[in-house]
Design an enzyme around this catalytic site. Structure first.
Site, PDB file in Angstrom:
ATOM      1  N   LEU A 176     -15.271  -8.396  61.770  1.00 15.52           N
ATOM      2  CA  LEU A 176     -15.030  -9.766  62.146  1.00 15.52           C
ATOM      3  C   LEU A 176     -14.011 -10.255  61.337  1.00 15.52           C
ATOM      4  CD1 LEU A 176     -18.504 -10.403  59.392  1.00 15.52           C
ATOM      5  CD2 LEU A 176     -18.300 -10.813  61.623  1.00 15.52           C
ATOM      6  N   GLU A 233     -17.787 -19.604  51.263  1.00 18.68           N
ATOM      7  CA  GLU A 233     -17.887 -19.186  52.210  1.00 18.68           C
ATOM      8  C   GLU A 233     -17.779 -17.834  53.057  1.00 18.68           C
ATOM      9  OE1 GLU A 233     -13.573 -21.028  53.236  1.00 18.68           O
ATOM     10  OE2 GLU A 233     -13.962 -20.795  50.542  1.00 18.68           O
ATOM     11  N   LEU A 234     -18.882 -18.332  54.734  1.00 19.32           N
ATOM     12  CA  LEU A 234     -19.161 -16.836  55.181  1.00 19.32           C
ATOM     13  C   LEU A 234     -17.795 -15.584  54.959  1.00 19.32           C
ATOM     14  CD1 LEU A 234     -21.089 -15.284  56.473  1.00 19.32           C
ATOM     15  CD2 LEU A 234     -20.736 -15.987  58.177  1.00 19.32           C
ATOM     16  N   ASP A 235     -18.199 -14.646  54.350  1.00 23.20           N
ATOM     17  CA  ASP A 235     -17.515 -13.240  54.654  1.00 23.20           C
ATOM     18  C   ASP A 235     -15.994 -14.138  53.908  1.00 23.20           C
ATOM     19  OD1 ASP A 235     -19.056 -11.701  56.030  1.00 23.20           O
ATOM     20  OD2 ASP A 235     -18.832 -11.844  57.506  1.00 23.20           O
ATOM     21  N   GLU A 236     -15.553 -14.114  53.723  1.00 23.61           N
ATOM     22  CA  GLU A 236     -14.359 -15.357  52.562  1.00 23.61           C
ATOM     23  C   GLU A 236     -13.983 -14.348  51.442  1.00 23.61           C
ATOM     24  OE1 GLU A 236     -12.220 -15.838  54.597  1.00 23.61           O
ATOM     25  OE2 GLU A 236     -12.759 -16.533  56.326  1.00 23.61           O
TER      26      GLU A 236
END
Length: 288
Positions: free
Chosen positions: A201, A231-234
């Site tokens: 990602l 926040e997705l994958d943050e």
């Protein structure tokens, strides 16, 4: 892990850096009869930076002394330093809920390590949006709850999850749970949430990342464990690892090797979190 001395405790502290922080904390413990057996510290800057401290100490009768330690430390040290802190008995396992969909490698690895006493955790509950792994989980003597999730039912599903878990766990681990948790859930669950994903990602987002990686001829694959945020994958990263691959590996072999790294990285992240080795500083982490 289960044989940890009941008189061993941990203290983690974060505050604005200034002279005398370590002396203040260590003097407090000394006056209570505690013996410091391990100490780690880090500062983002000696003049006004953020200071982070993790101490392991031995104190006879810790279980009875812990409430008094917390109360007096808050009054005598934390108030003076404007510090965040937490005490914990090292012998008390972290109560964990595991979320999973259909991929079983991370889930079964954590359950196996927990049963062998290799992780300082007690797995209280497994939650899944699919029923597939119910029998596997039951063989470990762990409760399994199937809560289906669709776009229309997601709010109700998260309410059921919160009713099941809130106040009963200290940590949620997303062991390849293929659903995005809402900001409302993350706020209301009241405990940290750790997620694992492949390190492709965002370059290989979406379905079939290892197939995409094979097509692009990648030379390194890996995994990342991080705290989940809205926040997705943050979220702040806890641990990462990689392994070299070549054009000779098939997409299936890349998937197998990727699964090996995912479960190893996730196990490390869970261990370090539960041993109070991970301190969050904004969007990053200090890992002792």
């Amino acid at each position: 892990m289960n044989g940890t001395d009941p008189d061993v405790g941990r203290l983690v502290v974060s505050c604005t850096d200034r002279p005398g922080v370590v002396a203040c904390v260590s003097s407090f413990l000394y006056r209570r009869g505690a013996n410091i057996v391990q100490s780690d510290q880090d500062s983002t800057g000696p003049a006004g930076g953020r200071f982070f401290l993790r101490i392991v100490f031995h104190l006879p009768g810790l279980d009875k002394e812990l409430p008094r330690l917390e109360r007096e430390f808050r009054q005598e040290v934390a108030a003076r330093l404007d510090a965040d802190f937490r005490f914990r008995a090292a012998s008390v396992p972290t109560r964990v809920a595991l979320f999973v969909s259909r991929y079983d490698h991370c889930l079964l690895d954590l359950l196996w390590r927990a049963r062998r006493g290799e992780l300082p955790i007690e797995v209280c509950q497994v939650v899944s949006n699919h029923p597939d792994l119910a029998d596997e989980v039951s063989s470990f003597g762990v409760a399994f709850e199937h809560i289906p999730v669709t776009r229309a039912t997601k709010p109700e599903a998260e309410r059921r999850q919160l009713d099941l878990l809130k106040g009963n766990v200290d940590l949620v681990v997303l062991a390849r749970y293929m659903q995005i948790l809402s900001g409302d859930f993350l706020d209301r669950i009241g405990v940290p949430v750790i997620n694992i994903h492949h390190s492709f990602l965002p370059a290989f987002a979406g379905a079939g990342p290892y197939e995409q990686a094979k097509e692009r001829g990648v030379k390194i694959i890996g995994a990342t464990a991080h705290y989940a945020t809205e926040e997705l994958d943050e979220g702040p990263i806890i641990e990462q690892d990689v392994v070299r691959v070549s054009h000779r590996e098939s997409a299936r072999e890349l998937t197998r090797r990727g699964a090996d790294i995912e479960r190893t990285v996730l196990a490390r992240a869970v261990t370090w979190h539960c041993e109070d080795r991970v301190l969050v500083n904004g969007r990053t982490t200090i890992v002792f």
